[in-house]
Scaffold this active site. Structure first.
Site, PDB file in Angstrom:
ATOM      1  N   CYS A   1      -0.648  18.787  48.414  1.00 49.60           N
ATOM      2  CA  CYS A   1      -1.415  19.944  47.928  1.00 49.60           C
ATOM      3  C   CYS A   1      -1.429  20.097  46.410  1.00 49.60           C
ATOM      4  O   CYS A   1      -2.482  19.959  45.786  1.00 49.60           O
ATOM      5  CB  CYS A   1      -0.892  21.219  48.573  1.00 49.60           C
ATOM      6  SG  CYS A   1      -1.225  21.269  50.340  1.00 49.60           S
TER       7      CYS A   1
ATOM      8  N   GLU B   1      -5.091  29.167  53.656  1.00 47.01           N
ATOM      9  CA  GLU B   1      -3.773  29.011  54.265  1.00 47.01           C
ATOM     10  C   GLU B   1      -2.752  28.731  53.159  1.00 47.01           C
ATOM     11  O   GLU B   1      -3.016  27.925  52.275  1.00 47.01           O
ATOM     12  CB  GLU B   1      -3.853  27.808  55.222  1.00 47.01           C
ATOM     13  CG  GLU B   1      -2.601  27.489  55.935  1.00 47.01           C
ATOM     14  CD  GLU B   1      -2.100  28.679  56.727  1.00 47.01           C
ATOM     15  OE1 GLU B   1      -2.853  29.189  57.560  1.00 47.01           O
ATOM     16  OE2 GLU B   1      -0.950  29.094  56.480  1.00 47.01           O
TER      17      GLU B   1
HETATM   18  C1  UDX Z   1       2.445  24.097  48.423  1.00 52.48           C
HETATM   19  C2  UDX Z   1       2.398  25.613  48.276  1.00 52.48           C
HETATM   20  O1  UDX Z   1       3.726  26.099  47.997  1.00 52.48           O
HETATM   21  C3  UDX Z   1       1.863  26.259  49.527  1.00 52.48           C
HETATM   22  O2  UDX Z   1       1.758  27.662  49.369  1.00 52.48           O
HETATM   23  C4  UDX Z   1       0.492  25.674  49.812  1.00 52.48           C
HETATM   24  O3  UDX Z   1      -0.047  26.221  51.007  1.00 52.48           O
HETATM   25  C5  UDX Z   1       0.559  24.149  49.911  1.00 52.48           C
HETATM   26  O4  UDX Z   1       1.137  23.618  48.730  1.00 52.48           O
HETATM   27  P1  UDX Z   1       4.044  22.356  49.678  1.00 52.48           P
HETATM   28  O5  UDX Z   1       3.140  21.275  49.218  1.00 52.48           O
HETATM   29  O6  UDX Z   1       4.547  22.344  51.082  1.00 52.48           O
HETATM   30  O7  UDX Z   1       3.350  23.789  49.477  1.00 52.48           O
HETATM   31  O8  UDX Z   1       5.316  22.280  48.720  1.00 52.48           O
HETATM   32  P2  UDX Z   1       6.113  23.242  47.718  1.00 52.48           P
HETATM   33  O9  UDX Z   1       7.266  23.844  48.401  1.00 52.48           O
HETATM   34  O10 UDX Z   1       5.182  24.159  47.012  1.00 52.48           O
HETATM   35  O11 UDX Z   1       6.652  22.144  46.696  1.00 52.48           O
HETATM   36  C6  UDX Z   1       5.747  21.301  45.984  1.00 52.48           C
HETATM   37  C7  UDX Z   1       6.473  20.325  45.118  1.00 52.48           C
HETATM   38  O12 UDX Z   1       7.055  20.983  43.998  1.00 52.48           O
HETATM   39  C8  UDX Z   1       7.608  19.563  45.794  1.00 52.48           C
HETATM   40  O13 UDX Z   1       7.540  18.211  45.383  1.00 52.48           O
HETATM   41  C9  UDX Z   1       8.849  20.250  45.267  1.00 52.48           C
HETATM   42  O14 UDX Z   1       9.959  19.394  45.279  1.00 52.48           O
HETATM   43  C10 UDX Z   1       8.413  20.605  43.853  1.00 52.48           C
HETATM   44  N1  UDX Z   1       9.136  21.741  43.272  1.00 52.48           N
HETATM   45  C11 UDX Z   1       9.092  22.954  43.851  1.00 52.48           C
HETATM   46  C12 UDX Z   1       9.819  21.569  42.066  1.00 52.48           C
HETATM   47  O15 UDX Z   1       9.854  20.468  41.493  1.00 52.48           O
HETATM   48  N2  UDX Z   1      10.449  22.639  41.507  1.00 52.48           N
HETATM   49  C13 UDX Z   1      10.434  23.872  42.063  1.00 52.48           C
HETATM   50  O16 UDX Z   1      11.030  24.794  41.487  1.00 52.48           O
HETATM   51  C14 UDX Z   1       9.739  24.042  43.279  1.00 52.48           C
END
Ligand code: UDX
Length: 446
Positions: free
Chosen positions: A269, A152
């Site tokens: 994650c 997923e």
């Molecule tokens: C992630 C994956 O994107 C997703 O595909 C997987 O199924 C689960 O893990 P998620 O944990 O919901 O999803 O968050 P995501 O949007 O990936 O962001 C993760 C972290 O990275 C957040 O703390 C966000 O603030 C940070 N982030 C994201 C950054 O610091 N910089 C960025 O450019 C993008």
């Protein structure tokens, strides 16, 4: 189809509701009575835009039920596993106890009828090799239970859309061709509407499908840490990492997404997945292949320390007795999830250095109060920033980005803003009389 989803947390509950949304008859099974009774009434136990509507609609249409009774697995053709695989306490590896318990429950209660096997489809993020091990458990049960791995990729805050309109679907199928075809037909039937809409399908064996998930998350984590490493370089050279990211992002081979430098990644994650991946590589004798992820993790954690340093530096080196207002505590906007939140970690560290830390968050107020973090939880931005010596934007919720710097200035003691997500316009804040400090972002004219 008659489908079940075992595990109704973030992943499982959203998957269950979305499968009902595309027309299936779905039962969600979880051991948590409080969560099940909320879901069964059509109430979302967590903050996720769009989820309450889908949930309510499907529960009312009686295509979606939730239960703690695993006996309801007996008439299901397809059973998804959507339980969590959190990091083990004090170790890098993943805790597999919930996945193993789910499989035991399924083995006990699933009831293949006549010629028709039941397909068990794992969605949880697991160490590579798990599917093969679990397939053997299913075979040993003597029941006609098949296993597929079906990772997923949903993002919190976009979970419904990501499930209904995924950018790809991955099947990990048994090596035996005939068995694999049976498993594939069941999954094709389940995802028919999504596949018909042109969603790419990648069919692979078990280990590939397990690796796809951790590889994707490791790549995303690496991309974020890459740009955060560039931020460190910008800090000592006077560069601006946001301009740098913009410029390299125009190269289609690099791409502009996930190049937002700031306080780094958190959540349920990315951090635990890269750690579990390293641990698994070690067990497999190829730890050298993933040594770089140790750096990715280290760069990520260094950014939190840097944010603490910026706060300390802004008040002349000693935070004791100083008031810091923290805007946003969740690990990213549009979720109430506090798991491994960089913002919460930073707020706690400021507090342990003697600062009076006032926090405000659109979705996490109740949970922060419940946890008794020692942080001063406020209901409004005005309340949080009143008399503050430093204001820190740590989670870029929309309502914080739209704040008027001139109005806010009248509430604070010292107009210092630390933009932990490089999400604000420095010139706007400077023109309103604020000292602006970003992450890897000297305040250059250009
Ligand atoms: C992630 C994956 O994107 C997703 O595909 C997987 O199924 C689960 O893990 P998620 O944990 O919901 O999803 O968050 P995501 O949007 O990936 O962001 C993760 C972290 O990275 C957040 O703390 C966000 O603030 C940070 N982030 C994201 C950054 O610091 N910089 C960025 O450019 C993008």
């Amino acid at each position: 189809m008659r489908i079940a989803v075992v595990g109704c947390g973030y992943l499982g509950a959203v998957h269950a509701a979305c499968m009902a949304e595309i027309g299936h008859d779905v039962v969600g099974v979880d051991v948590d009575e409080a969560k099940v009774s909320l879901l069964a009434r059509g109430e979302a136990p967590f903050h996720e835009p769009g989820f309450p509507e889908v949930l309510r609609r499907c529960v009312e249409a009686e295509r979606l039920r939730f239960t703690t009774d695993p006996a309801l697995l007996a008439d299901r053709e397809l059973i998804f596993i959507g339980v969590g695989t959190p990091q083990l306490a004090g170790r890098l590896g993943a805790d597999m106890r919930y996945v193993d318990a789910a499989v035991r429950t399924i083995v006990e209660h699933a009831a293949p009828a006549g010629e028709r096997p039941v397909l068990v489809a794992g969605k949880s993020t697991v160490p590579v090799g798990t599917a093969e091990r679990l397939a053997a458990v299913l075979t040993a049960s003597g029941k006609d239970l098949l296993l597929a791995w079906n990772p997923e990729f949903l993002r919190e805050g976009h979970a419904v859309n990501d499930t209904l309109h995924p950018d790809r679907i991955v099947y990990g199928l048994p090596e035996d061709r005939a068995t694999g075809e049976v498993a594939k037909a069941i999954l094709d039937n389940c995802y028919a509407t999504i596949l018909d809409a042109g969603t790419p399908l990648v069919v692979a064996n078990y280990p590939t499908s397990e690796l796809v998930k951790v590889a994707a998350n490791s790549f995303l984590a690496t991309k974020i840490s890459f740009i955060n490493a560039m931020a460190e370089l910008c800090e000592v050279t006077g560069g601006d990492v946001t301009r740098l990211a913009e410029a390299i992002g125009f190269d289609e081979r690099i791409g502009a997404q996930f190049l937002q430098a700031g306080i780094g990644f958190g959540g349920g994650c990315l951090p635990k997945d890269i750690r579990a991946f390293m641990a698994r590589a070690g067990e497999l004798g190829v730890d050298g292949a993933l040594t770089f992820l140790r750096e990715v993790d280290a760069i990520n954690l260094r950014r939190r320390s840097h944010a603490v340093f910026l706060a300390e530096d802004s008040v002349g080196g000693n935070l004791a007795g100083r008031t810091v207002a923290v805007l946003g505590v969740t690990f990213k906007p549009d979720t109430d999830d506090l798991r491994d939140s960089p913002a919460l970690d930073i707020a706690r560290r400021l507090s342990s250095r003697g600062a009076v830390v006032r926090v405000v968050d659109p979705a996490a107020t109740a949970e922060l109060r419940r946890r008794q973090t020692g942080l001063d939880v406020r209901e409004s931005v005005e309340d949080a920033v009143a008399g503050a010596d430093v204001v820190m934007l740590l989670t870029p919720w929309r309502q914080f980005l739209d704040l008027d710097p001139a109005t806010l200035k009248s509430h604070v003691n010292h107009p210092v803003i630390i933009d932990g997500r490089n999400a604000l316009d420095p010139h706007l804040w400077q023109d309103a009389g604020w000292t602006y400090r970003g992450m890897g972002r000297g305040v250059a004219t250009w």
